[in-house]
Write an enzyme that holds these catalytic residues in place. Sequence first.
Site, PDB file in Angstrom:
ATOM      1  N   ASP A  70       0.895  -1.046   0.390  1.00  0.00           N
ATOM      2  CA  ASP A  70      -0.157   0.351   0.141  1.00  0.00           C
ATOM      3  C   ASP A  70       0.611   1.456  -0.037  1.00  0.00           C
ATOM      4  O   ASP A  70       1.746   1.876  -0.049  1.00  0.00           O
ATOM      5  CB  ASP A  70      -1.222  -0.103   0.907  1.00  0.00           C
ATOM      6  N   ASN A 105      -7.490  -0.258  14.402  1.00  0.00           N
ATOM      7  CA  ASN A 105      -9.152  -0.677  13.563  1.00  0.00           C
ATOM      8  C   ASN A 105      -9.093  -2.023  12.982  1.00  0.00           C
ATOM      9  O   ASN A 105     -10.396  -2.296  12.639  1.00  0.00           O
ATOM     10  CB  ASN A 105      -9.876   0.981  13.311  1.00  0.00           C
ATOM     11  N   HIS A 141      -8.179  -2.785  10.147  1.00  0.00           N
ATOM     12  CA  HIS A 141      -7.428  -2.901   8.698  1.00  0.00           C
ATOM     13  C   HIS A 141      -6.554  -3.754   9.050  1.00  0.00           C
ATOM     14  O   HIS A 141      -5.302  -4.072   8.604  1.00  0.00           O
ATOM     15  CB  HIS A 141      -7.420  -1.394   8.307  1.00  0.00           C
ATOM     16  N   GLU A 182      -9.730   0.078   5.213  1.00  0.00           N
ATOM     17  CA  GLU A 182     -10.648  -0.041   5.936  1.00  0.00           C
ATOM     18  C   GLU A 182     -11.337   0.143   7.031  1.00  0.00           C
ATOM     19  O   GLU A 182     -12.387  -1.044   5.204  1.00  0.00           O
ATOM     20  CB  GLU A 182     -10.717   1.786   6.491  1.00  0.00           C
TER      21      GLU A 182
END
Length: 249
Positions: A69, A138, A140, A145
């Site tokens: 990424d 979170n 991810h 996300e």
Amino acid sequence: MIPKISIYPDYEAMSLAAADRVIALLNHKPDAVICLPSGSTPVGMFRELVSASQKGNADFSRCIFVGLDEWVGLGGDDEGSGRYMINRDFLKSVGLKDNQVIFFDGKARDPYLECERINKIVSELGGLDLIVLGVGLNGHLALNEPGTAWNTYAHVVELDEVTKVTGQKYFSKTAVLEKGITMGIRHILEAKTAILLANGNQKAKVIQRALSFPVTPAFPATVLQNHLNAEFLLDREAGSLIDWTSENI
């Protein structure tokens, strides 16, 4: 389906195990297509891989590396970019040629066309043999996300607030982080092997949730329960809340 879980006494042992997985793949398939993350979690793994390469115990001469990424707007020369970190921590030390490295251009004029470029290359290579992942607070995976659909290949994302805040640790001064560009959930699920790395107490609840039900896009790491060949490599702290017997680990 619960992924295989391997818990190690500390970060160093976890990192060595991760490097061993990569080396074992290269020994079996020297031209493997491998997707590796940047950031802080894989630094120990990279250190072990560089050491193995320098000792002649790992051969990267035929493999293909695919970046996981990138922050939209940042390139390989920008401090804190995914390309910058992985060049620093790994690529420059193992002598990969330019044609062995495929990475998102965060400065591409059209990031959506950049996604199409990466998707096409990965497809032509026959998919990923191995994808190594970290996991966000979170949940991810890469920059997929919460709320990301399971059917995504490479795509542009609006960054979650948690990611915007935690991402600042990679920069010496405050960075404007709004969008990311990332390999998708389908890339993860279609990879022949997926390995998740996590260490430290701050990841214990994340790992606990990743291995719990329901499997939901609201917590992307749970999707690894749907993977046919996934493994969690954890240090003792990250694995401290897992309620499994020793036979499961």
